[in-house]
Design an enzyme around this catalytic site. Structure first.
Site, PDB file in Angstrom:
ATOM      1  N   HIS A   2      47.669 -23.183  36.980  1.00  0.00           N
ATOM      2  CA  HIS A   2      46.782 -22.220  36.318  1.00  0.00           C
ATOM      3  C   HIS A   2      45.639 -21.882  37.270  1.00  0.00           C
ATOM      4  O   HIS A   2      44.798 -22.728  37.562  1.00  0.00           O
ATOM      5  CB  HIS A   2      46.232 -22.811  35.016  1.00  0.00           C
ATOM      6  CG  HIS A   2      47.307 -23.170  34.036  1.00  0.00           C
ATOM      7  ND1 HIS A   2      47.839 -22.246  33.152  1.00  0.00           N
ATOM      8  CD2 HIS A   2      47.967 -24.332  33.814  1.00  0.00           C
ATOM      9  CE1 HIS A   2      48.779 -22.841  32.422  1.00  0.00           C
ATOM     10  NE2 HIS A   2      48.871 -24.100  32.818  1.00  0.00           N
TER      11      HIS A   2
ATOM     12  N   ASN B 218      48.474 -17.057  31.818  1.00  0.00           N
ATOM     13  CA  ASN B 218      47.408 -17.084  30.813  1.00  0.00           C
ATOM     14  C   ASN B 218      46.059 -16.803  31.466  1.00  0.00           C
ATOM     15  O   ASN B 218      45.192 -17.662  31.588  1.00  0.00           O
ATOM     16  CB  ASN B 218      47.412 -18.393  30.015  1.00  0.00           C
ATOM     17  CG  ASN B 218      47.385 -19.634  30.863  1.00  0.00           C
ATOM     18  OD1 ASN B 218      47.661 -19.595  32.058  1.00  0.00           O
ATOM     19  ND2 ASN B 218      47.039 -20.751  30.260  1.00  0.00           N
TER      20      ASN B 218
ATOM     21  N   ASP C   9      53.255 -19.949  28.827  1.00  0.00           N
ATOM     22  CA  ASP C   9      52.707 -21.300  28.887  1.00  0.00           C
ATOM     23  C   ASP C   9      51.312 -21.380  28.285  1.00  0.00           C
ATOM     24  O   ASP C   9      50.491 -20.493  28.480  1.00  0.00           O
ATOM     25  CB  ASP C   9      52.655 -21.821  30.318  1.00  0.00           C
ATOM     26  CG  ASP C   9      52.241 -23.277  30.342  1.00  0.00           C
ATOM     27  OD1 ASP C   9      52.977 -24.105  29.777  1.00  0.00           O
ATOM     28  OD2 ASP C   9      51.171 -23.575  30.877  1.00  0.00           O
TER      29      ASP C   9
ATOM     30  N   ASN D  13      47.680 -31.196  27.132  1.00  0.00           N
ATOM     31  CA  ASN D  13      48.735 -30.761  26.217  1.00  0.00           C
ATOM     32  C   ASN D  13      49.992 -30.418  27.011  1.00  0.00           C
ATOM     33  O   ASN D  13      49.962 -29.496  27.822  1.00  0.00           O
ATOM     34  CB  ASN D  13      48.273 -29.538  25.427  1.00  0.00           C
ATOM     35  CG  ASN D  13      49.213 -29.196  24.295  1.00  0.00           C
ATOM     36  OD1 ASN D  13      50.059 -29.986  23.913  1.00  0.00           O
ATOM     37  ND2 ASN D  13      49.073 -28.001  23.750  1.00  0.00           N
TER      38      ASN D  13
ATOM     39  N   ASP E 104      50.908 -28.861  36.472  1.00  0.00           N
ATOM     40  CA  ASP E 104      50.196 -28.247  35.346  1.00  0.00           C
ATOM     41  C   ASP E 104      48.686 -28.262  35.622  1.00  0.00           C
ATOM     42  O   ASP E 104      47.875 -28.591  34.746  1.00  0.00           O
ATOM     43  CB  ASP E 104      50.525 -28.954  34.030  1.00  0.00           C
ATOM     44  CG  ASP E 104      50.009 -28.192  32.800  1.00  0.00           C
ATOM     45  OD1 ASP E 104      49.605 -27.020  32.949  1.00  0.00           O
ATOM     46  OD2 ASP E 104      49.999 -28.772  31.701  1.00  0.00           O
TER      47      ASP E 104
ATOM     48  N   HIS F 260      38.942 -26.658  34.268  1.00  0.00           N
ATOM     49  CA  HIS F 260      37.960 -26.206  33.284  1.00  0.00           C
ATOM     50  C   HIS F 260      36.562 -26.435  33.839  1.00  0.00           C
ATOM     51  O   HIS F 260      36.371 -27.213  34.780  1.00  0.00           O
ATOM     52  CB  HIS F 260      38.118 -26.977  31.968  1.00  0.00           C
ATOM     53  CG  HIS F 260      39.384 -26.687  31.236  1.00  0.00           C
ATOM     54  ND1 HIS F 260      39.639 -25.471  30.635  1.00  0.00           N
ATOM     55  CD2 HIS F 260      40.484 -27.458  31.009  1.00  0.00           C
ATOM     56  CE1 HIS F 260      40.839 -25.512  30.055  1.00  0.00           C
ATOM     57  NE2 HIS F 260      41.369 -26.694  30.276  1.00  0.00           N
TER      58      HIS F 260
ATOM     59  N   PHE G  81      41.864 -28.715  26.365  1.00  0.00           N
ATOM     60  CA  PHE G  81      43.046 -29.411  26.855  1.00  0.00           C
ATOM     61  C   PHE G  81      43.203 -29.133  28.353  1.00  0.00           C
ATOM     62  O   PHE G  81      42.997 -28.018  28.808  1.00  0.00           O
ATOM     63  CB  PHE G  81      44.307 -28.906  26.157  1.00  0.00           C
ATOM     64  CG  PHE G  81      44.496 -29.381  24.748  1.00  0.00           C
ATOM     65  CD1 PHE G  81      45.004 -30.649  24.488  1.00  0.00           C
ATOM     66  CD2 PHE G  81      44.205 -28.554  23.670  1.00  0.00           C
ATOM     67  CE1 PHE G  81      45.216 -31.083  23.192  1.00  0.00           C
ATOM     68  CE2 PHE G  81      44.417 -28.974  22.365  1.00  0.00           C
ATOM     69  CZ  PHE G  81      44.918 -30.245  22.126  1.00  0.00           C
ATOM     70  N   GLY G  82      43.628 -30.144  29.119  1.00  0.00           N
ATOM     71  CA  GLY G  82      44.050 -29.888  30.490  1.00  0.00           C
ATOM     72  C   GLY G  82      43.276 -30.640  31.543  1.00  0.00           C
ATOM     73  O   GLY G  82      42.086 -30.946  31.378  1.00  0.00           O
TER      74      GLY G  82
END
Length: 428
Positions: free
Chosen positions: A64, A96, A154, A280, A307, A311, A325-326
């Site tokens: 991401h 996303n 995703d 997640n 993944d 953040h 999450f993440g």
């Protein structure tokens, strides 16, 4: 003509480390062999590898980058520099972002943006549905023509079987892999960690295994009916490993990935309400982790993908009930897995490179993951003996949300080359 000579590198040949030289010309591997001479030419350089391990650049199909729209978390520049720091030379960017790449024009814009700003190769996902929501499917042939290498929603499971089946049929017709985040929202119960005794002790709502495995079982039947290349993102449960194993035996075209954190951590490591351990799918039980390792060893699980989910600090503070999450993963994946899987001889170095480079590249049709004559000079040099402590101050990603901060590991990235050019070099 630009020529680079890497001298005294150890490369894997027939699963054995052998010292050799590698000559690179105009971004591709020209020759591999002992005692190669330097060729004359413009900007010729010699890199002494000092007998460190030279690997094909790592490949991560699940990243991401948060760019555009969410650049307080990450940018293409910082995310791809983090990738290079971790030894990755090709990554798959999830859709996303804002705007979502859900049309050919938006995919084209993302491809241009990636090419202008990235330090490594970026393969771009398009979404499955418009805005990653609802039942309106994207133009699969159009987004492929625009450059998308696969499609995914995703971050969200496709909730209705009818939508997923139509999507699979469209993706199959266009020749696009469909990568699925499998999660039945009706079964998650607003959970923030794995359902079980640890969640009960901490008083936190839990996500049961069946939220993943039930939707996965549905999708496998739809994949069989549609003929799509169905890829399962971040597998986390023993039940998921079991049904994927059975689906492969039945001839269904399914591949899957596991994330480093699900191989290295379990919910037993959550001793308090700690947002850095919120992801997640969540960290599962020790029995699930054992099943993931078994699936990795028997070939049920095809590859490892991080993944990487950066953040801001504010979004990962407070309680697991409110934090995002993440976790990040690009800069910690190789060293943590080498330290905790290869050093204890659960995996060989060759198996790890295969899982983190060769297989994901081959299964997704990416021109990457090989160290051979004629291949792109996408390479990573690792010091397999250098011990260090994972430190946020040494990270290139904007996101510092990692449960591995403070871990003592071995296997430092010394140098990453992308098309023969230095994308990352360790300074000390």
């Amino acid at each position: 003509m630009t020529t680079t000579l890497i001298r005294n590198a150890q490369i894997l040949q027939h699963d054995q480390l052998q010292v050799t030289d590698v000559r690179i010309q105009d971004g591709r591997i020209q020759t591999i062999g002992p005692d190669l001479a330097v060729q004359s030419g413009s900007a010729t350089q010699v890199i002494d590898a000092h007998r460190h391990f030279l690997s094909p650049g790592l490949v991560d199909v699940h990243v991401h980058l948060r760019d555009p729209g969410l650049t307080a978390k990450e940018t293409i520049e910082t995310g791809t520099l983090a990738a290079a720091h971790g030894g990755f030379t090709t990554i798959g960017a999830m859709p996303n972002v804002d705007p979502v790449p859900d049309t050919p024009a938006k995919v084209t814009a993302m491809m241009t943006r990636n090419q202008e700003k990235a330090h490594v190769h970026v393969a771009q996902y398009a979404s499955i549905t418009t805005g990653r929501a609802g039942n309106q499917l994207v133009d699969f042939a159009g987004v492929k023509a625009a450059g998308a290498f696969a499609v995914s929603n995703d971050g969200s499971g496709v909730q209705t079987a009818e939508t997923m089946y139509r999507a699979m049929c469209g993706a199959a017709k266009a020749g696009l892999p469909l990568a699925a985040h499998v999660e039945d929202d009706s079964l998650t119960h607003h959970g923030v960690m794995n359902a079980g005794p640890v969640a009960k002790r901490l008083g936190l709502p839990g996500i049961p295994n069946v939220a993943e495995s039930a939707q996965l079982a549905r999708d496998l039947m739809l994949a069989e009916a549609s003929g799509v290349h169905y890829h399962v993102c971040h597998v986390s449960t023993a039940q998921s490993v079991r049904v994927i194993r059975e689906a492969k035996r039945a001839g269904i075209h399914v591949t899957c990935e596991v994330s480093p954190h699900h191989l290295l951590l379990t919910d037993a490591d959550i001793t308090e309400d700690n947002p850095m351990l919120k992801m997640n799918p969540p960290l599962r039980s020790p029995a699930d982790r054992a099943a993931l390792l078994a699936g990795l060893l028997d070939g049920t699980i095809d590859m490892i993908a991080t993944d990487h989910a950066p953040h801001t600090a504010a979004q990962k503070q407070g309680s697991m009930t409110t934090a995002a999450f993440g976790i990040t993963g690009l800069e910690t994946a190789f060293a943590t897995l080498y330290t905790h899987l290869v050093k204890p001889r659960l995996l060989t170095l060759g198996q790890l490179v295969n899982l983190m480079s060769t297989r994901p590249a081959r299964l997704f049709g990416l021109n990457a993951g090989e160290l051979k004559v004629g291949a792109p000079a996408d390479l990573a040099l690792f010091d397999l003996n250098r011990a260090y402590t994972i430190d946020t101050q040494k990270m290139c990603s904007k996101g510092r949300n990692s449960p591995f901060i403070g871990w003592h590991v071995v296997g430092a990235t010394l140098l990453t080359l992308v098309a023969g050019k230095v994308a990352y070099r360790k300074e000390n």
